[in-house]
Design an enzyme around this catalytic site. Sequence first.
Site, mmCIF file in Angstrom:
data_model
loop_
_atom_site.group_PDB
_atom_site.id
_atom_site.type_symbol
_atom_site.label_atom_id
_atom_site.label_comp_id
_atom_site.label_asym_id
_atom_site.label_seq_id
_atom_site.Cartn_x
_atom_site.Cartn_y
_atom_site.Cartn_z
ATOM 1 C CG ASP A 134 -1.950 0.934 1.371
ATOM 2 O OD1 ASP A 134 -1.779 2.057 0.579
ATOM 3 O OD2 ASP A 134 -3.050 0.848 1.700
ATOM 4 N NE ARG A 136 -4.348 3.310 -0.212
ATOM 5 C CZ ARG A 136 -5.624 2.879 0.363
ATOM 6 N NH1 ARG A 136 -7.053 3.247 -0.209
ATOM 7 N NH2 ARG A 136 -5.542 1.720 1.082
#
Length: 208
Positions: A134, A136
């Site tokens: 991930d 982000r």
Amino acid sequence: MTLRPPTATIRTQVALPLRFADGYATDARVFSFDGLVDGGEHLALALGDRTAPPPLIRAHSECLTGDVFGSQRCDCGAQLREAVERIADAGGYLLYLRQEGRGIGLYSKLEAYALQDTGVDTYEANLALGHREDERSYVAAAQMLHALGVSRVALLSNNPDKARQLRSCGVTVAAQVRTGVHVSAANVRYLEAKVRRGGHTLDLPRPA
Ligand SMILES: [Zn+2]
């Protein structure tokens, strides 16, 4: 550790009346920003009556396939639609973050889908493509909230990483409000991976 990110400022704000495919309509005010750390063209949509603190906030990561085309491989379109209505009811902001495919980009996301069709999950597919599970970051989201004068929020999210990152950027997460669960035959494995690998709080139906 709390580290307040660099200051961003509001660049433009303008009225944006919304109407979704199912007929739901509401009035938004959309904000753009100068000085966001990652240079992304992220948006904040102000919805409902924002005078009652703390405002309800959703940090939604862009998903072209889910948000625009209603792809059933994920739950993003349904999450976005739910978030707009719940924020309009409670008062708050939808932060629309241009970090497609958990930050790996649209084309890479499609490559990850192709890998998932061979049996790996969404996180393993990102790793196989040389990305992190991930990628982000919510630093820009925190900058946007600071620019909007919001330092204390109720966060609409099942993702513990969002609350953790926002707190580390000086945003007080006074409450975490769970979203609905939008299960379909096509996305159930994706949602299971979110629970298993991402620590999301989702109550999924037990496999039959
Ligand atoms: Zn999606």
